[in-house]
Write a protein that holds these residues in place. Structure first.
Motif, short mmCIF file in Angstrom:
data_model
loop_
_atom_site.label_atom_id
_atom_site.label_comp_id
_atom_site.label_asym_id
_atom_site.label_seq_id
_atom_site.Cartn_x
_atom_site.Cartn_y
_atom_site.Cartn_z
N GLN A 221 0.85 -1.19 0.00
CA GLN A 221 0.00 0.00 0.00
C GLN A 221 0.89 1.25 0.00
OE1 GLN A 221 -3.61 0.10 1.24
NE2 GLN A 221 -3.92 -2.09 1.48
N PHE A 226 3.22 2.28 5.69
CA PHE A 226 2.60 3.47 6.26
C PHE A 226 3.62 4.13 7.19
CE2 PHE A 226 -0.83 0.90 4.76
CZ PHE A 226 -1.71 1.82 4.21
N GLN A 229 2.95 6.31 10.52
CA GLN A 229 2.60 5.77 11.85
C GLN A 229 3.84 5.37 12.66
OE1 GLN A 229 -0.24 6.08 13.13
NE2 GLN A 229 -1.95 5.27 11.94
N ARG A 233 3.61 3.70 16.27
CA ARG A 233 4.01 2.31 16.53
C ARG A 233 4.95 2.25 17.74
NH1 ARG A 233 3.26 1.50 10.67
NH2 ARG A 233 5.19 2.57 10.14
N PHE A 250 -7.28 -3.93 11.21
CA PHE A 250 -6.72 -3.39 9.96
C PHE A 250 -5.19 -3.41 10.08
CE2 PHE A 250 -10.71 -1.29 11.08
CZ PHE A 250 -11.51 -1.58 10.00
N SER A 251 -4.66 -4.59 10.37
CA SER A 251 -3.27 -4.70 10.82
C SER A 251 -2.24 -4.58 9.68
CB SER A 251 -3.07 -6.02 11.54
OG SER A 251 -3.52 -7.10 10.73
N TYR A 252 -2.68 -4.76 8.42
CA TYR A 252 -1.78 -4.67 7.26
C TYR A 252 -0.53 -5.52 7.51
CZ TYR A 252 0.83 -2.66 3.35
OH TYR A 252 1.57 -2.48 2.20
N PHE A 256 1.92 -2.37 14.00
CA PHE A 256 1.49 -2.18 15.38
C PHE A 256 1.55 -3.50 16.16
CE2 PHE A 256 -0.83 1.61 13.64
CZ PHE A 256 -0.23 2.56 14.45
N ASP A 272 -7.00 -8.53 9.50
CA ASP A 272 -6.99 -7.81 8.23
C ASP A 272 -7.73 -8.67 7.20
OD1 ASP A 272 -5.07 -5.30 7.09
OD2 ASP A 272 -5.89 -6.64 5.56
N SER A 273 -8.35 -8.03 6.24
CA SER A 273 -9.07 -8.78 5.22
C SER A 273 -8.11 -9.38 4.18
CB SER A 273 -10.11 -7.89 4.54
OG SER A 273 -9.51 -6.70 4.10
N ALA A 274 -6.85 -8.94 4.19
CA ALA A 274 -5.88 -9.44 3.20
C ALA A 274 -4.93 -10.44 3.83
CB ALA A 274 -5.09 -8.27 2.63
N ALA A 300 -10.13 -11.58 8.07
CA ALA A 300 -11.57 -11.36 8.22
C ALA A 300 -11.89 -9.89 8.03
CB ALA A 300 -12.03 -11.80 9.61
N ASP A 301 -13.16 -9.62 7.78
CA ASP A 301 -13.64 -8.26 7.81
C ASP A 301 -13.67 -7.81 9.27
OD1 ASP A 301 -15.33 -5.93 6.66
OD2 ASP A 301 -16.54 -6.72 8.29
N ALA A 302 -13.15 -6.64 9.55
CA ALA A 302 -13.01 -6.19 10.93
C ALA A 302 -14.37 -6.09 11.64
CB ALA A 302 -12.30 -4.84 10.96
N ASP A 322 -6.89 1.15 13.11
CA ASP A 322 -6.35 2.09 12.12
C ASP A 322 -6.87 1.73 10.73
OD1 ASP A 322 -4.76 3.93 10.72
OD2 ASP A 322 -3.03 2.59 10.67
N PRO A 324 -8.53 1.97 6.79
CA PRO A 324 -8.23 2.81 5.62
C PRO A 324 -9.12 4.06 5.66
CG PRO A 324 -9.50 0.86 4.99
CD PRO A 324 -9.15 0.69 6.42
N1 SAH Z 1 -2.49 -0.05 10.51
C1 SAH Z 1 -1.69 -0.32 9.33
C2 SAH Z 1 -2.26 0.34 8.10
C3 SAH Z 1 -3.68 -0.05 7.77
S1 SAH Z 1 -4.03 0.05 6.08
C4 SAH Z 1 -0.24 0.09 9.58
O1 SAH Z 1 0.04 0.88 10.46
O2 SAH Z 1 0.63 -0.34 8.81
C5 SAH Z 1 -5.59 -0.61 5.95
C6 SAH Z 1 -5.65 -2.11 5.99
O3 SAH Z 1 -7.01 -2.44 6.21
C7 SAH Z 1 -5.24 -2.83 4.71
O4 SAH Z 1 -4.26 -3.79 5.03
C8 SAH Z 1 -6.53 -3.52 4.21
O5 SAH Z 1 -6.28 -4.81 3.71
C9 SAH Z 1 -7.34 -3.61 5.47
N2 SAH Z 1 -8.79 -3.58 5.32
C10 SAH Z 1 -9.55 -2.79 4.54
N3 SAH Z 1 -10.85 -2.98 4.79
C11 SAH Z 1 -10.93 -3.92 5.76
C12 SAH Z 1 -12.01 -4.55 6.46
N4 SAH Z 1 -13.28 -4.22 6.20
N5 SAH Z 1 -11.71 -5.43 7.42
C13 SAH Z 1 -10.43 -5.76 7.70
N6 SAH Z 1 -9.38 -5.21 7.07
C14 SAH Z 1 -9.62 -4.30 6.12
#
Ligand code: SAH
Length: 415
Positions: A221, A226, A229, A233, A250-252, A256, A272-274, A300-302, A322, A324
């Motif tokens: 990303q 990022f 942060q 962190r 949203f741990s990417y 953190f 994280d969803s990815a 999973a979806d948060a 944190d 998006p």
């Molecule tokens: N906190 C991270 C940055 C977060 S970026 C850091 O400090 O590095 C946003 C992340 O949210 C991305 O990795 C994306 O895959 C994830 N994401 C987006 N929508 C989401 C959802 N609905 N549920 C879970 N993760 C999600």
């Protein structure tokens, strides 16, 4: 080429705001840019009828024959990015190279002795080099252009960049596709083009305040990580001591999460969803000598995760949230505030009494007060928390007093 501004746009330029929107260009005046609504398929208005994207334009307004100089963009909503408000020196690649050298030299001082090899070398408008962002990842640097006005300048700037960055140990320079196209999920829009030096690695480890962090230059990303942060962190690392269960939503790539684990947290759950993000996070854990199998990585979806965690009766004593950006534009703001509220309500339900909540927003359209309103007692459905601190972005993401859009990051610590 002369561009004549409305009184409002001229006042903004005088305050040091670096953007002139297309509707800030006045009609009238023989050299003024043509105005008027564009019909479908019609060309964008052009300065003096002849300016092309990347051309230097002079700004004027009623009673002000010279307001400054900037670069013209024939297509985007921001028509001019203002580079200077003085007559001298001329706006050329030498002037730009000097500003870049100033930005790089500041970082030399800021990051000396901090065991940090990844940081923003140039924050565009905030370093008075509008539209040009450069991030350093150890021996690689990634350039990102916001808008196209500097694209025609890149060839001329590259020798300066290569010299100034080479002197600082950067070997390779790459170009990330434009922010607007990178926002679309397609792989093409995220391509990293090679500009200089040996090929850029697809991914590499960098150091951040003494912590190793994997960065995915090829597919990550932003420009890979990022970086904004970084200090937050480090704060999480300090706050994590003695926490039994940490939740990082949203741990990417797990920045953190590893900070919390290194800070002494018992068990860290990253959501994280990815799934690719978790693979990267686990490599980062290992690189720092932390066994990932002692922690949880949930794809999973948060929102779904929080609902299920609540139903299970799970509780956490430190939560980092944190997401998006929910508000990419002013118009999206009401919907974004609603989304933050729903998220924070769900987060508060799994936060232990006595727990810490770190809530972040990276949207410039959401002010700190707007954001705090999504963390109020009614939203969190509790009255035991106080705002311990409100942090923002670090020094390598500087802004200008008049450029409020640059101050986008909010990191609120509630306890
Ligand atoms: N906190 C991270 C940055 C977060 S970026 C850091 O400090 O590095 C946003 C992340 O949210 C991305 O990795 C994306 O895959 C994830 N994401 C987006 N929508 C989401 C959802 N609905 N549920 C879970 N993760 C999600």
């Amino acid at each position: 080429m002369r561009v004549h501004l409305t009184a409002t746009a001229a006042a903004a330029v005088r305050r040091g705001h670096p953007w002139v929107y297309r509707d800030g260009i006045a009609g009238g005046g023989e050299n003024a840019v043509q105005r008027g609504e564009r019909r479908r398929g019609e060309r964008a208005p052009r300065a003096g009828g002849a300016a092309a994207t990347g051309d230097v334009v002079e700004l004027s307004a009623e009673g002000a024959p010279f307001l400054g100089r900037g670069l013209w963009d024939a297509e985007s909503a921001i028509a001019v990015r203002v580079f200077q408000r003085t007559q001298a020196p001329p706006l050329d690649e030498r002037a730009l190279a000097e500003r870049l050298e100033r930005a790089f030299a500041l970082r030399d001082g800021w990051f000396a002795g901090r065991d940090t090899t990844a940081y923003r070398l140039c924050n565009g408008e905030g370093d008075r080099v509008p539209s040009l962002v450069i991030d350093r990842y150890d021996r690689a640097a990634v350039v990102r252009l916001d808008g196209e006005m500097l694209a025609p300048w890149l060839d001329r700037l590259l020798p300066h960049l290569a010299r100034a960055l080479g002197a600082r140990g950067v070997r390779s320079i790459g170009l990330r596709a434009r922010a607007s196209s990178a926002a679309s999920a397609d792989a093409e829009g995220k391509k990293l083009a090679h500009l200089h030096g040996p090929p850029l690695p697809d991914r590499l480890f960098v150091r951040e305040t003494g912590v190793a962090m994997e960065v995915d230059l090829a597919r990550g990303q932003k420009t890979g990580a990022f970086l904004d942060q970084r200090e937050n962190r480090a704060r999480v690392r300090a706050l994590a001591a003695g926490r039994r269960r940490v939740l990082n939503l949203f741990s990417y790539a797990g920045g953190f999460s590893v900070a919390a684990a290194l800070g002494g947290a018992g068990r860290v759950t990253s959501v994280d969803s990815a799934s690719a993000a978790h693979a990267s996070a686990q490599r980062t854990f290992r690189e720092n000598g932390v066994d990932p199998s002692a922690h949880d990585f949930v794809t999973a979806d948060a929102f779904d995760f929080l609902e299920k965690a609540h139903a299970r009766g799970d509780r956490y004593d430190l939560i980092i949230c944190d997401p998006p950006s929910f508000a990419p534009s002013e118009r999206a703001k009401p919907r974004a505030l609603g989304a933050y509220r729903r998220l924070h309500t769900a987060v508060a339900r799994v936060l232990d009494r006595g727990g810490l909540l770190c809530a972040a927003s990276c949207s410039s359209h959401i002010t700190a007060e707007d954001f705090l309103a999504t963390l109020d007692d009614a939203t969190l459905e509790r009255d035991d928390l106080r705002v311990r601190a409100i942090h923002g972005q670090p020094e390598d993401h500087p802004t200008l007093p008049a450029w409020w859009e640059g101050r986008y990051l909010k990191f609120v610590v509630l306890e």
